[in-house]
Design an enzyme around this catalytic site. Structure first.
Site, PDB file in Angstrom:
ATOM      1  N   ARG A 114      -4.446 -20.994  85.420  1.00  0.00           N
ATOM      2  CA  ARG A 114      -3.148 -20.941  86.049  1.00  0.00           C
ATOM      3  C   ARG A 114      -2.453 -19.620  85.890  1.00  0.00           C
ATOM      4  O   ARG A 114      -1.655 -19.122  86.419  1.00  0.00           O
ATOM      5  CB  ARG A 114      -2.270 -21.964  85.117  1.00  0.00           C
ATOM      6  CG  ARG A 114      -0.987 -22.249  85.675  1.00  0.00           C
ATOM      7  CD  ARG A 114      -0.386 -23.727  85.040  1.00  0.00           C
ATOM      8  NE  ARG A 114      -0.219 -23.409  83.465  1.00  0.00           N
ATOM      9  CZ  ARG A 114       0.330 -24.573  82.697  1.00  0.00           C
ATOM     10  NH1 ARG A 114       0.543 -25.548  83.459  1.00  0.00           N
ATOM     11  NH2 ARG A 114       0.403 -24.378  81.383  1.00  0.00           N
ATOM     12  N   LYS A 228       4.036 -20.182  86.387  1.00  0.00           N
ATOM     13  CA  LYS A 228       4.800 -20.452  85.230  1.00  0.00           C
ATOM     14  C   LYS A 228       5.251 -19.263  84.632  1.00  0.00           C
ATOM     15  O   LYS A 228       4.562 -18.331  83.894  1.00  0.00           O
ATOM     16  CB  LYS A 228       3.524 -20.748  84.021  1.00  0.00           C
ATOM     17  CG  LYS A 228       4.243 -21.444  82.839  1.00  0.00           C
ATOM     18  CD  LYS A 228       3.083 -22.242  81.981  1.00  0.00           C
ATOM     19  CE  LYS A 228       3.595 -22.830  80.678  1.00  0.00           C
ATOM     20  NZ  LYS A 228       4.645 -24.078  81.001  1.00  0.00           N
ATOM     21  N   GLU A 271       9.708 -32.567  89.454  1.00  0.00           N
ATOM     22  CA  GLU A 271       9.381 -32.647  88.045  1.00  0.00           C
ATOM     23  C   GLU A 271      10.752 -32.595  87.221  1.00  0.00           C
ATOM     24  O   GLU A 271      11.789 -32.215  87.805  1.00  0.00           O
ATOM     25  CB  GLU A 271       8.439 -31.671  87.452  1.00  0.00           C
ATOM     26  CG  GLU A 271       8.660 -29.972  87.779  1.00  0.00           C
ATOM     27  CD  GLU A 271       7.585 -29.398  87.212  1.00  0.00           C
ATOM     28  OE1 GLU A 271       7.141 -29.446  86.208  1.00  0.00           O
ATOM     29  OE2 GLU A 271       7.092 -28.360  87.930  1.00  0.00           O
TER      30      GLU A 271
END
Length: 428
Positions: A114, A228, A271
């Site tokens: 990620r 992120k 989310e």
């Protein structure tokens, strides 16, 4: 087998909040590079464990290691990451095993994947996998005095009961100076830690109350919702504060284009501010929003719960039947990643959220506030006073893996021992 030293008796680890705790006792790793030259073996050479990352001074201490309280990062007003948000980060955890006493980092390989995705999105050259993993190992080793004690184990079930962790945050950011919108002329790689409690402390029994956010967007297709990066969290702060003023714990975001083009019932869920969501449906389906739209973060705990649910589907079958209130013969367990719509909430018997900081936390209700134009409310059969059977079982499975009390082919590389060799720690 080398084990970490005993926990620091001067710290009440179990009372620590989810926050930056005891910063005067931390040390962080910091390396810089020129993007034109890239990360090289001068920064880290895995063939002989050498380079700036592992180099030591005359005092025997790592040159790349700095005291958090006394030597903060030097950032100028024109720093690229401050002006243009070119910062990515990861969140992973090291726990003390209640079975062996080892210091175990959970699935850092997934965090690296990620991290690379985020680095590419922010035009930041990523470090090598070997360098990332060695830095995780070193920052934990050099803050091992802050590793909390192993969680207590339930004497009746043998299941670890959760507890504090040593949170590790790798960061990659543009630290060069410039006024214009350009790629940073300098990039910094930073790893710091903090011992922490749970993100939703006290909420592992009674569930969360979530606000269905209909007006403000966390991420849109074509953006960076699956990265992120700092900006993804900045946009959730004001909505989160507003939701808490209304008595909610967090927001559940929508794909706003699917709401504006149709009814609220047909809108697609995303989310929370910093966690993924799962639904347990009356049909026997355990479902979470798909990653295909590119608008939600591919959570490591999300992936772990999916993998555990698939691997132990037969074990979940009677528990799912109990949750729904039917005979086992009447349902079939399915594990899905797909578009989840608001209308699916009406068929849910359990809802829970996942995250590195949160682990697995039940949700008791999702709705709008009383003064909103279009109202919605869903209260679930399980979650108000305690977690539902499926939520509880999946949390226990995860904690059993974390505590070395459950393992299968899927989980064999999930736990990385800080005191193994660098090669063994990488699990290759």
């Amino acid at each position: 087998m080398k084990l970490p030293p005993p926990p620091n008796d001067d710290v009440d680890f179990q009372s620590l909040p989810w926050n930056l705790n005891l910063p005067d006792q931390h040390h962080y790793l910091h390396l810089t590079m020129n993007p034109l030259e890239g990360w090289t073996t001068q920064h880290y050479d895995p063939s002989n464990d050498s380079g700036a990352l592992t180099a030591k001074g005359d005092d025997g201490k790592l040159k790349s290691l700095h005291h958090y309280g006394s030597t903060p990062l030097k950032l100028n007003p024109a720093t690229t990451s401050i002006n243009y948000g070119t910062t990515i980060w990861e969140g992973l955890a090291c726990r003390r095993s209640p079975t062996t006493g080892k210091a175990l980092v959970f699935r850092p390989q997934k965090n690296y994947a990620r991290f690379v995705n985020g680095a590419n999105a922010m035009c930041l050259p990523p470090p090598s996998f070997e360098m990332f993993m060695r830095a995780v190992q070193l920052v934990v080793e050099n803050n091992i005095n802050l590793l909390p004690p192993a969680p207590e184990v339930d004497p009746d079930t043998g299941i670890p009961m959760g507890g504090a962790k040593l949170y590790v945050r790798p960061m990659l950011m543009g630290t060069g100076q410039q006024l214009g919108l350009h790629v940073s002329p300098e990039v910094s790689l930073v790893f710091y830690v903090s011992p922490t409690g749970s993100y939703f402390k006290g909420k592992t029994m009674g569930g969360l109350k979530l606000h269905l956010e209909r007006k403000r967007s966390r991420a849109a297709r074509g953006g960076t919702g699956n990265v992120k990066c700092c900006g993804n969290y900045a946009v959730t702060m004001k909505p989160l504060l507003d939701a808490k003023k209304l008595g909610f714990d967090d927001n559940l975001y929508l794909e706003l284009d699917t709401y504006h083009n149709s009814s609220l019932q047909e809108a697609v869920l995303q989310e929370l501010s910093a966690a993924n969501i799962f639904l347990v449906l009356k049909t026997g389906e355990i479902v979470t929003p798909s990653l295909d739209r590119g608008t939600i973060l591919p959570g490591v705990t999300r992936d772990s719960i999916l993998e555990l649910a698939k691997a132990y589907k037969d074990e979940l079958h009677p528990i799912l039947a109990k949750s729904i209130g039917v005979d086992e013969s009447e349902i079939k367990v399915t594990i899905s990643e797909r578009d989840v719509m608001v209308k699916d909430l009406s068929d849910a018997v359990e809802v829970f959220i996942t995250g590195t900081a949160a682990e697995v936390v039940p949700v008791q209700s999702i709705g709008t506030s009383g003064n909103e134009e279009e109202s919605f409310s869903a209260k679930f059969p399980h979650g108000e006073t305690e977690a539902g059977p499926v939520t509880t079982k999946l949390l226990h499975m995860l904690r059993e893996v974390l505590g070395e009390k459950r393992a299968c082919d899927v989980t064999k590389d999930w736990l990385c021992d800080v005191y193994e060799t660098p090669e063994a720690f990488r699990k290759i």
